[in-house]
Design an enzyme around this catalytic site. Structure first.
Site, PDB file in Angstrom:
ATOM      1  N   HIS A 110       0.834  -1.213   0.000  1.00 21.08           N
ATOM      2  CA  HIS A 110       0.000   0.000   0.000  1.00 21.08           C
ATOM      3  C   HIS A 110       0.866   1.259   0.000  1.00 21.08           C
ATOM      4  CE1 HIS A 110      -3.117  -2.701   2.224  1.00 21.08           C
ATOM      5  NE2 HIS A 110      -2.929  -3.056   0.964  1.00 21.08           N
ATOM      6  N   HIS A 267      -9.109  -2.251  -4.674  1.00 21.55           N
ATOM      7  CA  HIS A 267      -8.006  -2.544  -3.753  1.00 21.55           C
ATOM      8  C   HIS A 267      -6.994  -3.479  -4.409  1.00 21.55           C
ATOM      9  CE1 HIS A 267      -5.805  -2.869  -0.036  1.00 21.55           C
ATOM     10  NE2 HIS A 267      -5.679  -4.157  -0.316  1.00 21.55           N
ATOM     11  N   ASP A 271      -2.951  -2.863  -4.845  1.00 18.71           N
ATOM     12  CA  ASP A 271      -1.906  -3.856  -4.584  1.00 18.71           C
ATOM     13  C   ASP A 271      -1.020  -4.054  -5.808  1.00 18.71           C
ATOM     14  OD1 ASP A 271      -2.718  -4.324  -1.982  1.00 18.71           O
ATOM     15  OD2 ASP A 271      -3.782  -6.187  -2.439  1.00 18.71           O
ATOM     16  N   HIS A 294      -0.622 -10.792  -5.227  1.00 19.73           N
ATOM     17  CA  HIS A 294       0.806 -10.524  -5.083  1.00 19.73           C
ATOM     18  C   HIS A 294       1.675 -11.558  -5.799  1.00 19.73           C
ATOM     19  CE1 HIS A 294      -0.436  -7.544  -2.202  1.00 19.73           C
ATOM     20  NE2 HIS A 294      -0.964  -8.462  -1.409  1.00 19.73           N
TER      21      HIS A 294
END
Length: 335
Positions: A110, A267, A271, A294
């Site tokens: 973030h 969101h 990321d 990720h």
């Protein structure tokens, strides 16, 4: 001139910062053509989402070509950790980086997303524990703290990564790819949850041109039924409704609901932006991701940089823009 077009349109962005309620919007235009750092040191405290430990952070200005550097001030030696995709050691529910001495910094995504979006190329990030604080679960508070302090603009030119060939990584049903783009970094992200609230969401943004307000403000999220399993593996010790959106069946447990209608996928885009910044530079390319996170983003970067034919690294100078960056048809239209 083409340079002015590039400076004003392509490598600049409108950043909206919310300071109080009702939230007035302050738009900050940040040029991307020369390297930047922050003007003044910025300090804040919080808890780690996964460790649950208190941590103090100080972001300090840094000179050109320093890059982003994390410094664990709770350790006296071997305490510098560089957020490079090759240093990513864990991608389970966060991005963790580790140096050659085993010193790690976790949940960097973030803050990295905020730095990327604000055009900050150089900064030293001191912290006295291993995890960046989660704050409210988004990049909103990072943005609010950084913008008022101002920016220091150097004369040093930036470098950009220009994607030359399509590169794709798949993991069963999950996929991510990046392909050439004329002058932008586009992220097209879709997620698919077997949940009536989250369901299927998709959003596409141009990182350098779009208003990123909703991206920065979108919080991390989880399903209520997954919390116990996550805690069993030692994660989410600091998780709460203050720093995450929790969905139970067809209900959102947070009192104020969602901040925007696509908060879940937004969101994921946040990321993705933060993880892409582990490349070290701005990127010109078009990213598509389905059901990713990720792990996929890190694997994509590893695959891109494995073959030098996949990319070019170009230094942008005001009076010497590389010809292979200039789109001829665009140049004609603005001549």
């Amino acid at each position: 001139s083409f340079f002015n077009y590039l400076a004003k349109t392509v490598f600049s962005c409108n950043i909206c910062c919310f300071l109080n309620i009702p939230w007035p919007i302050y738009k900050v235009r940040v040029s991307y053509l020369t390297q930047k750092t922050i003007k003044n040191s910025i300090s804040f405290k919080g808890i780690g989402l996964h460790t649950g430990l208190s941590v103090s952070v100080c972001i300090k200005p840094a000179g050109p070509d320093t890059g982003i550097v994390f410094k664990r001030i709770d350790l006296k030696t071997n305490n510098l950790v560089y957020p490079n995709f090759m240093n990513v050691s864990n991608t389970s529910l966060n991005t963790t980086i580790t140096n050659e001495f085993g010193v790690k910094v976790s949940t960097i995504e973030h803050l990295m997303g905020a730095l990327f979006g604000l055009g900050i190329d150089n900064a030293i990030i001191e912290l006295n524990n291993e995890e960046v604080p989660i704050l409210d679960g988004s990049a909103k508070e990072f943005i609010e703290k950084i913008i008022p302090g101002g920016f220091e603009v150097s004369e040093a030119p930036i470098k950009i990564i220009k994607i030359n060939k399509k590169v794709e990584f798949k993991d069963e049903e999950r996929t991510i790819s990046i392909q050439p783009s004329k002058l932008s970094l586009d992220i097209d992200f879709e997620l698919n949850y077997n949940n009536p609230v989250i369901g299927n969401q998709r959003n596409k943004i141009n990182v350098y041109e779009d208003n990123l307000e909703e991206i920065f403000n979108s919080r991390t999220f989880c399903l209520f039924e997954d919390i116990e399993a996550i805690k069993k593996i030692g994660l989410a010790k600091g998780g709460s409704l203050e720093n995450a959106v929790v969905v139970k069946g067809d209900k959102i447990l947070n009192d104020n609901g969602l901040r925007n209608e696509k908060e879940f996928v937004n969101h994921k885009i946040l990321d993705c932006i933060g993880d892409l910044f582990t490349s070290g530079y701005r990127i010109i390319g078009s990213v598509y991701c389905s059901k990713g996170g990720h792990f996929l983003t890190n694997e994509l970067l590893r695959k891109v940089f494995k073959n030098s034919e996949n990319f070019s690294i170009i230094e942008i100078k005001e009076r010497n823009l590389p010809h292979n960056l200039i789109n001829r048809s665009l140049l004609k239209s603005i001549a």
